[in-house]
Write a protein that holds these residues in place. Structure first.
Motif, PDB file in Angstrom:
ATOM      1  N   THR A   1     -29.313   9.341   3.586  1.00 12.52           N
ATOM      2  CA  THR A   1     -28.389   9.940   4.538  1.00 12.52           C
ATOM      3  C   THR A   1     -28.754   9.511   5.950  1.00 12.52           C
ATOM      4  N   ILE A   2     -27.730   9.196   6.719  1.00 12.45           N
ATOM      5  CA  ILE A   2     -27.968   8.838   8.107  1.00 12.45           C
ATOM      6  C   ILE A   2     -26.959   9.590   8.961  1.00 12.45           C
ATOM      7  N   SER A   3     -27.426  10.140  10.072  1.00 11.93           N
ATOM      8  CA  SER A   3     -26.483  10.769  10.987  1.00 11.93           C
ATOM      9  C   SER A   3     -26.750  10.255  12.393  1.00 11.93           C
ATOM     10  N   PHE A   4     -25.681  10.140  13.131  1.00  7.28           N
ATOM     11  CA  PHE A   4     -25.810   9.653  14.507  1.00  7.28           C
ATOM     12  C   PHE A   4     -24.627  10.155  15.316  1.00  7.28           C
ATOM     13  N   ILE A   5     -24.669   9.929  16.624  1.00  8.39           N
ATOM     14  CA  ILE A   5     -23.589  10.391  17.491  1.00  8.39           C
ATOM     15  C   ILE A   5     -22.827   9.186  18.034  1.00  8.39           C
ATOM     16  N   ILE A   6     -21.496   9.231  17.890  1.00 12.12           N
ATOM     17  CA  ILE A   6     -20.652   8.206  18.521  1.00 12.12           C
ATOM     18  C   ILE A   6     -20.173   8.770  19.848  1.00 12.12           C
ATOM     19  N   THR A   7     -20.370   7.996  20.909  1.00  9.82           N
ATOM     20  CA  THR A   7     -19.961   8.476  22.216  1.00  9.82           C
ATOM     21  C   THR A   7     -19.071   7.445  22.904  1.00  9.82           C
ATOM     22  N   ASP A   8     -18.140   7.916  23.735  1.00 14.62           N
ATOM     23  CA  ASP A   8     -17.427   6.992  24.617  1.00 14.62           C
ATOM     24  C   ASP A   8     -17.791   7.322  26.071  1.00 14.62           C
ATOM     25  N   LEU A   9     -18.933   7.930  26.223  1.00 12.99           N
ATOM     26  CA  LEU A   9     -19.518   8.314  27.513  1.00 12.99           C
ATOM     27  C   LEU A   9     -18.793   9.502  28.156  1.00 12.99           C
ATOM     28  N   LYS A  10     -17.740  10.013  27.481  1.00 14.00           N
ATOM     29  CA  LYS A  10     -17.094  11.233  27.955  1.00 14.00           C
ATOM     30  C   LYS A  10     -17.228  12.323  26.905  1.00 14.00           C
ATOM     31  N   ASN A  11     -16.824  11.976  25.683  1.00  7.96           N
ATOM     32  CA  ASN A  11     -16.919  12.913  24.573  1.00  7.96           C
ATOM     33  C   ASN A  11     -17.778  12.325  23.469  1.00  7.96           C
ATOM     34  N   GLU A  12     -18.255  13.204  22.596  1.00  7.06           N
ATOM     35  CA  GLU A  12     -19.126  12.750  21.521  1.00  7.06           C
ATOM     36  C   GLU A  12     -18.636  13.285  20.200  1.00  7.06           C
ATOM     37  N   ILE A  13     -19.056  12.628  19.131  1.00 12.40           N
ATOM     38  CA  ILE A  13     -18.716  13.111  17.809  1.00 12.40           C
ATOM     39  C   ILE A  13     -19.894  12.810  16.884  1.00 12.40           C
ATOM     40  N   VAL A  14     -20.292  13.790  16.094  1.00 13.60           N
ATOM     41  CA  VAL A  14     -21.430  13.605  15.190  1.00 13.60           C
ATOM     42  C   VAL A  14     -20.921  13.005  13.886  1.00 13.60           C
TER      43      VAL A  14
ATOM     44  N   LYS B   1       5.562  -0.748  20.346  1.00 12.54           N
ATOM     45  CA  LYS B   1       5.270   0.513  21.031  1.00 12.54           C
ATOM     46  C   LYS B   1       5.295   1.694  20.049  1.00 12.54           C
ATOM     47  N   SER B   2       6.315   1.688  19.172  1.00  9.94           N
ATOM     48  CA  SER B   2       6.430   2.815  18.244  1.00  9.94           C
ATOM     49  C   SER B   2       5.383   2.738  17.138  1.00  9.94           C
ATOM     50  N   LEU B   3       4.889   1.520  16.907  1.00 10.34           N
ATOM     51  CA  LEU B   3       3.871   1.362  15.867  1.00 10.34           C
ATOM     52  C   LEU B   3       2.464   1.524  16.423  1.00 10.34           C
ATOM     53  N   GLU B   4       2.383   1.809  17.716  1.00  7.75           N
ATOM     54  CA  GLU B   4       1.083   1.779  18.386  1.00  7.75           C
ATOM     55  C   GLU B   4       0.018   2.564  17.629  1.00  7.75           C
ATOM     56  N   LYS B   5       0.432   3.721  17.079  1.00  4.22           N
ATOM     57  CA  LYS B   5      -0.529   4.558  16.365  1.00  4.22           C
ATOM     58  C   LYS B   5      -1.154   3.816  15.192  1.00  4.22           C
ATOM     59  N   ASN B   6      -0.349   2.954  14.550  1.00  2.00           N
ATOM     60  CA  ASN B   6      -0.879   2.214  13.406  1.00  2.00           C
ATOM     61  C   ASN B   6      -1.597   0.939  13.827  1.00  2.00           C
ATOM     62  N   VAL B   7      -1.218   0.436  15.014  1.00  2.00           N
ATOM     63  CA  VAL B   7      -1.810  -0.828  15.437  1.00  2.00           C
ATOM     64  C   VAL B   7      -3.249  -0.639  15.897  1.00  2.00           C
ATOM     65  N   VAL B   8      -3.548   0.502  16.534  1.00  2.00           N
ATOM     66  CA  VAL B   8      -4.931   0.697  16.969  1.00  2.00           C
ATOM     67  C   VAL B   8      -5.821   0.824  15.734  1.00  2.00           C
ATOM     68  N   TYR B   9      -6.971   0.135  15.802  1.00  2.00           N
ATOM     69  CA  TYR B   9      -7.842   0.117  14.629  1.00  2.00           C
ATOM     70  C   TYR B   9      -8.685   1.378  14.560  1.00  2.00           C
ATOM     71  N   PHE B  10      -9.050   1.920  15.707  1.00  2.00           N
ATOM     72  CA  PHE B  10      -9.859   3.136  15.680  1.00  2.00           C
ATOM     73  C   PHE B  10      -9.541   3.998  16.899  1.00  2.00           C
ATOM     74  N   LEU B  11      -9.925   5.265  16.834  1.00  2.00           N
ATOM     75  CA  LEU B  11      -9.740   6.188  17.950  1.00  2.00           C
ATOM     76  C   LEU B  11     -11.093   6.442  18.594  1.00  2.00           C
ATOM     77  N   SER B  12     -11.070   6.729  19.897  1.00  2.00           N
ATOM     78  CA  SER B  12     -12.321   7.072  20.565  1.00  2.00           C
ATOM     79  C   SER B  12     -12.519   8.579  20.432  1.00  2.00           C
ATOM     80  N   PRO B  13     -13.749   9.068  20.602  1.00  2.00           N
ATOM     81  CA  PRO B  13     -13.980  10.518  20.537  1.00  2.00           C
ATOM     82  C   PRO B  13     -13.072  11.299  21.479  1.00  2.00           C
ATOM     83  N   THR B  14     -12.807  10.758  22.660  1.00  2.00           N
ATOM     84  CA  THR B  14     -11.919  11.438  23.606  1.00  2.00           C
ATOM     85  C   THR B  14     -10.509  11.548  23.053  1.00  2.00           C
TER      86      THR B  14
END
Lengths: 142, 236
Positions: free
Chosen positions: A73-86, A29-42
């Motif tokens: 160069t490539i740019s795209f948008i990552i979305t989790d259907l709530k928030n987006e990040i370029v 539980k305390s390591l949760e921040k390190n255990v998750v491999y990635f964060l969602s835009p939200t």
């Protein structure tokens, strides 16, 4: 039925196992921040103290019609259907990188809505099907 | 304790029976390989690298299954001290070790063309690597400690501790965000693998489980013979 020796061993083992599971649970539980491999835009949007110098990973779906290629160069948008990040990135992307598919980008945040990646990984989902089935599915959807 | 029915029965297990199992295994494996490499369709995104799954998924299952058995056997072993049980667990350990290694290697071969990277430290891959370490520790406990009683105790403790890792491996893809995809086959909902791919997966699964069973029977028989020989030596 059970001898006294066996009984005491059972009690000892059950107590040890209980203690061990509590310890492991709290550690995870305390390591949760390190255990998750990635964060969602939200998750990034809601995070209060985001660091702009530390490498992080953002994951989600590549938004439809958002991929812009300009030479290397490539740019795209990552979305989790709530928030987006370029995301902007220089280099080659994996073969499976495509619109509306899962992606994980590693790099640094410029601000909460803009991410500069130095590595792009394609994420595969749990669906497996032959190409003709996929086509039939798409036809029936349209 | 060795008068238990099972160890004696295993000795009367003739080579003919094992040979018959091997013939069945060859038949299943040839069918499975032809089906998974030639007949089954490629995936709509992954293409032909989906065929790696037909080895990867059964290997992972056997790796987890073997350790689940070892862990539960270790608990029973620490409580009741039945001599037959450590022999069963000991015979299973190398099988689980090899299959977790196969699972990791085939997974990397799949990861490179699919994700674009051989290995990442996400929760699923890391916990699987930890399982491999537990197998190594378990096997080495038996190899390096000479007295049976002591080796039995140490390996059982390793088995019990390693048991905690199994739910972490299984549910890592649901609890945390991982690069590894969640399970396609679950108890609660319909599989998300097309049936044309499920058939070769099922055949390969049975083939690899049968292979593990054969190796297990051979190893177990050897372990029982070893114990009996040691006993004879002591009385002489």
């Amino acid at each position: 039925m059970l001898t006294k020796k066996v009984k005491s061993r059972i009690i000892f083992l059950v107590l040890t196992l209980l203690l061990a599971s509590i310890i492991i649970f709290t550690v995870l539980k305390s390591l949760e921040k390190n255990v998750v491999y990635f964060l969602s835009p939200t998750e990034i949007y809601r995070k209060e103290n985001v660091s702009f110098d530390k490498k992080i990973r953002v994951g989600g779906l590549v938004k439809k019609n958002s991929i812009n290629k300009n030479g290397e160069t490539i740019s795209f948008i990552i979305t989790d259907l709530k928030n987006e990040i370029v995301v902007s990135y220089i280099g080659l992307v994996p073969n499976l990188f495509a619109e509306e598919k899962g992606v994980v980008a590693e790099g640094k945040l410029n601000d909460k809505k803009y991410f500069i990646a130095d590595k792009i990984l394609a994420k595969h989902d749990e669906n497996y099907m032959p190409p003709e089935v996929k086509e039939a599915l798409e036809k029936s959807n349209n | 304790m060795l008068k238990n029915i099972f160890p004696n029965k295993v000795l009367s297990l003739t080579n003919k029976f094992i040979n018959n199992l091997i013939i069945l295994l060859i038949f299943i494996l040839i069918t499975g390989l032809v089906y998974s490499l030639l007949i089954s369709p490629p995936d709509h995104i992954q293409g032909d690298s989906v065929r790696i799954m037909y080895v990867h998924v059964p290997s992972s299952f056997i790796a987890l299954g073997c350790f689940a058995f070892i862990g539960i056997a270790s608990i029973i072993n620490l409580i009741f001290k039945i001599k037959l049980i450590p022999l069963l667990a000991k015979s299973l350990a190398p099988i689980g070790f090899i299959f977790s290694l196969i699972s990791i290697v085939t997974g990397s071969f799949w990861g490179k063309p699919t994700w674009g990277i051989w290995w990442v430290w996400d929760a699923r891959l890391t916990s699987m690597a930890i399982l491999l370490l537990f197998y190594i520790a378990y096997i080495f406990a038996w190899k390096l400690i000479e007295s049976f009683e002591k080796a039995n105790k140490v390996s059982s403790i390793i088995g019990v501790v390693g048991l905690f890792n199994l739910p972490v491996i299984k549910y890592s893809v649901d609890w945390w965000s991982t690069l590894h995809q969640p399970s396609s086959i679950t108890l609660t909902s319909a599989p998300t693998i097309h049936y044309k791919m499920l058939i070769p997966l099922a055949i390969m699964f049975f083939g690899m489980v049968l292979y593990s069973l054969i190796i297990f029977l051979m190893r177990y028989k050897t372990e029982v013979i070893k114990i009996k020989l040691n006993k004879k030596k002591k009385y002489k």
